[in-house]
Design an enzyme around this catalytic site. Structure first.
Site, PDB file in Angstrom:
ATOM      1  N   HIS A  17       0.822  -1.222   0.000  1.00 44.15           N
ATOM      2  CA  HIS A  17       0.000   0.000   0.000  1.00 44.15           C
ATOM      3  C   HIS A  17       0.855   1.271   0.000  1.00 44.15           C
ATOM      4  O   HIS A  17       0.731   2.139   0.859  1.00 44.15           O
ATOM      5  CB  HIS A  17      -0.939   0.017   1.204  1.00 44.15           C
ATOM      6  CG  HIS A  17      -1.987  -1.054   1.160  1.00 44.15           C
ATOM      7  ND1 HIS A  17      -2.978  -1.168   2.103  1.00 44.15           N
ATOM      8  CD2 HIS A  17      -2.198  -2.075   0.291  1.00 44.15           C
ATOM      9  CE1 HIS A  17      -3.758  -2.202   1.821  1.00 44.15           C
ATOM     10  NE2 HIS A  17      -3.294  -2.770   0.705  1.00 44.15           N
TER      11      HIS A  17
ATOM     12  N   ASP B 283     -22.306   1.427   6.824  1.00 41.20           N
ATOM     13  CA  ASP B 283     -23.529   0.641   6.703  1.00 41.20           C
ATOM     14  C   ASP B 283     -23.458  -0.707   7.415  1.00 41.20           C
ATOM     15  O   ASP B 283     -24.402  -1.492   7.341  1.00 41.20           O
ATOM     16  CB  ASP B 283     -23.865   0.411   5.222  1.00 41.20           C
ATOM     17  CG  ASP B 283     -22.683  -0.170   4.441  1.00 41.20           C
ATOM     18  OD1 ASP B 283     -21.739  -0.689   5.076  1.00 41.20           O
ATOM     19  OD2 ASP B 283     -22.705  -0.108   3.199  1.00 41.20           O
TER      20      ASP B 283
END
Length: 610
Positions: A166, A295
């Site tokens: 990353h 969510d």
């Protein structure tokens, strides 16, 4: 009028939470050609004011200019200082000054390099010597139009944090004539780095900035003056003005500006929710507490470093988190943050993340697609019909170009995504011809992708290439994925020695222990810490191992191990390779004994993998 507004709002919300099943096959026809091949890791692709394609070669350490009419290439510079020990570092982002060939001679690049005068915190480089002194920098180069050469490098900022995963590294110049650069979270809290905490939420202190200590820049986007200094109008975060523009990011490999200055970004998620974001000064984007929307769907933040059982005694898993590891749902995060305008892709929590189709390479079947770049596109009445205001997003896992339509103000997604050019490649970046009708795509040299028939694929159809897709017509219906061309390039499967009936492998428990440490430090970022959960390189255990190595000599396996990592083969001591091989053999069911595995030699030829 109210009914129309409600409909639009519903569409926007639906689009932001799309699942992979909502993607539509492209209906436009393109002519595909291979403009150039054999590039050493093309990473950034840009159309230059000289009507040439400019490309950075990640492991080749070169900036190359390619004639889009003939494919002829010219090397503008080889940057010998670049160090690329792994799969995500090297020569990365590049930004051409908007006034190049007018009032400016400057080109800006970001890359990783070795600074022997600095030493990374041992916890950060995870014991890998290749990363002990590795940092990132942004450099200004001077372009000479007469010769087509770049020279006279000037360091603008040095000492940026770099890890073995990353890294990010996308670089752009904004309409405000500032440099924007992305820094990833270094792949912490997963794979070989799972015992290292994610610091994407940590903000730099005044003392750190005073010392030019940029360790807190992980998981951030940066905004710099063209001389590398901190802009006075940068956001004040936790009482400090630094280079940090936004924070709370995972692996943001794509940024691009719209004509009105809107800054779009593509960011790679964990198992779900690659994100398409709009970056706003000083904003928090939620990682690692939130992936995609807040969510509570298919993601929980697992803090491996805080395990009540020492993390080093655990085995990382994306699918089964031990009870000792603290977890929190997305709804537990209460700080303000900016949600994405779209995700790639959101699924329910009961989604099957362990599909047999992927034969143990589970991540290939996950909803994430590995968004690798983003580019704003507008047809302006002369380009590709219907693409009046869209985002072009390349992906690694499914070798595709996704097209996301935007609302007229460019601030929201305006419908489902379309998929084009699906292939057995890993797409890295795009550039668009000024006529708006040809899209150029750079491909990775190697890695793991998805086969057109489903499941994992490690043979790139067009390794290290620049592909050109020229718009031809509308076909009025759903078109099939672009077929992969015949594979004429050499196979990247390991070279096998003939099957043998030799003795079983012999190695010691001490070698296994040492090999585990060396493997996690040097191999796990690509192959995964279980050898089957990596996101870049092929599995080294289970079905893949048996299919590739059963009946072959241990010598063949050892010699293949010494070709790793691809960018720096044979860079470890021979004894370390022997230890790593011992650990891999033990992970595949072989048992240690009293005799050590030698570091090469004829004895290995007499051992077979049965």
């Amino acid at each position: 009028m109210k009914r129309m507004t409600l409909t639009v709002l519903f569409l926007l919300n639906l689009s932001a939470q799309d699942g992979p099943e909502t993607v539509m096959r492209g209906t436009k026809q393109f002519h595909r050609t291979v403009l150039a091949s054999g590039l050493a890791g093309p990473w950034e692709l840009a159309w230059g004011p000289d009507n040439m394609l400019w490309v950075t070669e990640r492991t080749g350490k070169r900036i190359t200019r390619i004639d889009p009419a003939t494919g002829k290439r010219n090397v503008a510079i080889t940057v010998d200082e670049v160090s690329a020990p792994g799969a995500q570092d090297g020569l990365l982002g590049m930004a051409l000054d908007p006034d190049l060939l007018k009032s400016s001679d400057y080109v800006y690049v970001g890359y990783t390099y070795v600074d022997m005068h600095r030493t990374v915190n041992p916890a950060a480089f995870n014991g890998s010597e290749a990363y002990k002194h590795l940092y990132g920098k942004i450099v200004r180069l001077t372009y000479h139009p007469a010769s087509g050469a770049l020279s006279d490098p000037v360091d603008l900022i040095t000492g940026l944090p770099v890890g073995n995963d990353h890294v990010s590294g996308r670089l752009k110049i904004g309409p405000d004539r500032k440099l924007y650069y992305t820094v990833g979270d270094q792949g912490h809290d997963q794979l070989g780095n799972f015992c290292l905490p994610i610091e994407a939420q940590r903000l730099p202190t005044a003392a750190e900035i005073g010392k030019k200590d940029y360790a807190a820049y992980v998981g951030k986007s940066l905004r710099l003056n063209l001389d590398g200094s901190i802009p006075s109008d940068n956001p004040t975060l936790n009482g400090v003005v630094s280079h940090v523009y936004t924070y709370g990011h995972r692996n943001m490999q794509g940024i691009d500006f719209g004509p009105d200055g809107t800054l779009y970004a593509s960011e790679q998620g964990p198992k779900t929710d690659d994100e398409i974001n709009i970056l706003k000064a000083g904003a928090n984007y939620g990682w690692p507490h939130v992936a995609g929307l807040k969510d509570n769907k298919a993601y929980e933040y697992a803090r491996w470093a805080d395990s009540t059982i020492p993390c080093t005694q655990l085995t990382f898993s994306d699918l089964a988190i031990p009870p000792s590891v603290p977890r929190e749902p997305e709804s537990a995060f209460t700080k303000p943050f900016v949600e994405p305008i779209a995700t790639m892709f959101t699924v329910p929590s009961d989604f099957n993340f362990h599909s047999p189709v992927c034969k143990g390479v589970d991540f290939i079947c996950w909803p994430t697609v590995g968004a690798s770049s983003i580019e704003y596109y507008a047809s302006k009445g002369k380009g590709i019909p219907g693409w009046d205001k869209v985002l072009l997003i390349t992906t690694l896992k499914r070798g595709s170009l996704y097209v996301l339509p935007l609302t007229p103000d460019g601030q929201h997604a305006a419908g489902h995504m379309w998929r084009y050019f699906q292939s057995e490649n890993r797409y890295r970046d795009t550039a668009v011809n000024p006529d708006g009708r040809t899209i150029y795509i750079a491909t990775d040299v190697s890695g793991l992708g998805e086969a057109l028939g489903g499941g994992p694929n490690r043979k790139m159809a067009d390794p290290g290439a620049i592909l050109a897709f020229t718009y031809e017509s509308e076909d009025g219906g759903a078109s099939a994925p672009t077929p992969a061309p015949a594979k004429t390039s050499p196979s990247n499967e390991p070279s096998m020695s003939p099957a043998t009936s030799g003795a079983p492998p012999s190695f010691t428990a001490a070698q296994v222990a040492a090999g585990k440490v060396a493997y996690n430090a040097n191999c796990a970022a690509c192959h995964g810490n279980t050898m089957t959960n990596g996101t870049f390189a092929p599995p080294l255990a289970g079905e893949y191992f048996r299919n590739n190595w059963a009946g072959k000599t241990v010598a063949a396996f050892y010699n293949h191990a010494k070709t790793m990592p691809p960018s720096a083969p044979a860079s470890l001591p021979d004894a370390t390779y022997a230890d790593i091989v011992a650990y891999m053999l033990q992970s595949n069911g072989f048992q240690p004994g009293p005799t050590a595995l030698p570091a090469g030699g004829a004895v290995l030829e007499k051992m077979s993998i049965k």
